[in-house]
Design an enzyme around this catalytic site. Structure first.
Site, short mmCIF file in Angstrom:
data_model
loop_
_atom_site.label_atom_id
_atom_site.label_comp_id
_atom_site.label_asym_id
_atom_site.label_seq_id
_atom_site.Cartn_x
_atom_site.Cartn_y
_atom_site.Cartn_z
N CYS A 197 -2.08 -8.06 -18.97
CA CYS A 197 -2.94 -6.97 -18.54
C CYS A 197 -2.18 -5.99 -17.67
O CYS A 197 -1.55 -6.40 -16.70
CB CYS A 197 -4.14 -7.52 -17.76
SG CYS A 197 -5.18 -6.25 -17.05
N ARG A 252 -3.91 1.54 -8.79
CA ARG A 252 -5.21 0.89 -8.52
C ARG A 252 -6.12 1.85 -7.77
O ARG A 252 -7.28 2.06 -8.17
CB ARG A 252 -5.00 -0.39 -7.71
CG ARG A 252 -6.31 -1.01 -7.18
CD ARG A 252 -6.05 -2.17 -6.24
NE ARG A 252 -5.23 -1.80 -5.11
CZ ARG A 252 -5.67 -1.21 -3.99
NH1 ARG A 252 -6.96 -0.92 -3.87
NH2 ARG A 252 -4.85 -0.92 -3.00
N ARG A 253 -5.62 2.42 -6.68
CA ARG A 253 -6.44 3.34 -5.90
C ARG A 253 -6.84 4.56 -6.72
O ARG A 253 -7.97 5.04 -6.62
CB ARG A 253 -5.69 3.76 -4.63
CG ARG A 253 -5.54 2.63 -3.61
CD ARG A 253 -4.56 2.98 -2.51
NE ARG A 253 -4.49 1.94 -1.49
CZ ARG A 253 -3.51 1.81 -0.61
NH1 ARG A 253 -2.50 2.68 -0.64
NH2 ARG A 253 -3.52 0.84 0.27
N ARG A 260 3.54 9.76 -1.78
CA ARG A 260 4.41 8.65 -1.41
C ARG A 260 4.92 8.82 0.00
O ARG A 260 4.72 9.84 0.62
CB ARG A 260 5.60 8.55 -2.39
CG ARG A 260 5.34 7.89 -3.73
CD ARG A 260 5.15 6.37 -3.64
NE ARG A 260 6.05 5.74 -2.69
CZ ARG A 260 7.31 5.38 -2.95
NH1 ARG A 260 7.83 5.63 -4.13
NH2 ARG A 260 8.04 4.78 -2.04
N ASP A 293 3.61 -6.73 -0.94
CA ASP A 293 4.86 -6.26 -1.56
C ASP A 293 5.64 -7.38 -2.21
O ASP A 293 6.61 -7.11 -2.94
CB ASP A 293 5.75 -5.60 -0.50
CG ASP A 293 5.17 -4.31 0.06
OD1 ASP A 293 4.34 -3.69 -0.64
OD2 ASP A 293 5.53 -3.94 1.19
#
Length: 299
Positions: free
Chosen positions: A242, A131-132, A149, A84
């Protein structure tokens, strides 16, 4: 070091408190005369549990208020999940220790124990992580990725309530909350490289507090620090040009640091870079340059 009280600031979630107790126990072991007090604080991410963790909200969403309390002298130490922590340091604050890392990989949690490949076509897989989400779609394009969430317990409850058929969470959080039995599959391959820093803890102090900094440095794991340095250097380079979801994981064995890193877009572009731990930051930068070039992205 003379006896003193150390106030440790942390989020109020069960996971954050469990992680902070780990650090408090380490402190007591190294300095039995220190009076350790845990101070529970609220973060923006906790107050807005349904907001997406992208864009402006995602930068320091779980750390900035705790860091402010540290700078204001409300607490003497701050404990965070290292993933984090923004890669850009905060003026006046030092990352004094990276003491421990739990299992860094992601886990699939499904209601019936199915693995990712066993889930039926059209099954809903919950995650709030770009990402996941990208990794899931690259492996199983037929699955439906749904936003999910909340803290670990909330996401597991939503799974059990039928909002999704499965969810992807960090192994570390499940283990630290004694929910390891809910893991249906560890996603431990190049196709599912975790977030840089995942599973590790970050312990911060004020740069001006030499006494606390000196004490906390005793908790630092030098090999783990090198791993985290490489992973975060990789992420920092990607931040310059990126916006692809990225994963990275470094390990040290036999005096060598190995960094596996990748970005996940229409395809997965991964690389492995190995060198001495003393070149950790350079390893991370080299990995970033390689995957950017492989994906045809200008750095």
């Amino acid at each position: 070091m003379s006896a003193r009280r150390l106030r440790i600031g942390t989020r109020r979630s069960r996971l954050a408190l469990a992680q902070t107790r780990l650090v408090a126990d380490l402190l007591r072991r190294h300095a039995p005369d220190i009076d350790v007090e845990i101070v529970e604080l609220s973060s923006l991410g906790d107050e807005r549990p349904d907001a997406p963790l992208t864009g402006t909200l995602g930068v320091g969403v779980f750390t900035s208020r705790i860091q402010k309390a540290l700078l204001d002298g409300v607490v003497d130490v701050a404990v965070h999940s290292l993933k984090d922590l923004p890669v850009k340091g905060t003026p006046g604050i030092e990352l004094a220790a990276v003491p421990v890392r739990e299992d860094p990989w992601d886990a699939l949690v499904s209601r019936d124990g199915s693995t990712l490949r066993e889930l039926p076509a059209g099954a809903g897989v919950g995650t709030g992580s770009p990402r996941r989400a990208a990794q899931i779609k690259l492996v199983r394009e037929d699955l439906i990725v749904k936003p999910l969430r909340g803290n670990v317990e909330t996401r597991v409850r939503k799974l059990d309530d039928g909002e999704v058929d499965a969810a992807v969470l960090a192994c570390a959080g499940l283990i630290r909350l004694q929910l390891e039995n809910r893991i249906s599959e560890r996603l431990n391959s190049l196709a599912f490289l975790p977030a840089p820093g995942q599973g590790a803890l970050a312990v911060e102090t004020r740069e001006s507090d030499d006494e606390a900094t000196e004490l906390l440095r005793r908790l630092d794991d030098s090999d783990l620090r090198a791993c985290i340095t490489a992973e975060r250097a990789f992420l920092e380079v990607l931040g310059g040009g990126c916006r692809q979801p990225a994963g990275a994981l470094a390990t040290v064995a036999n005096g060598r640091l190995e960094l596996r890193a990748g970005i996940y877009g229409e395809t997965a572009t991964t690389t492995t870079v190995t060198d001495a731990p003393g070149f950790a930051a350079d390893i991370g930068r080299r990995a970033a340059e390689t995957v950017l070039a492989g994906a045809g992205i200008d750095g």
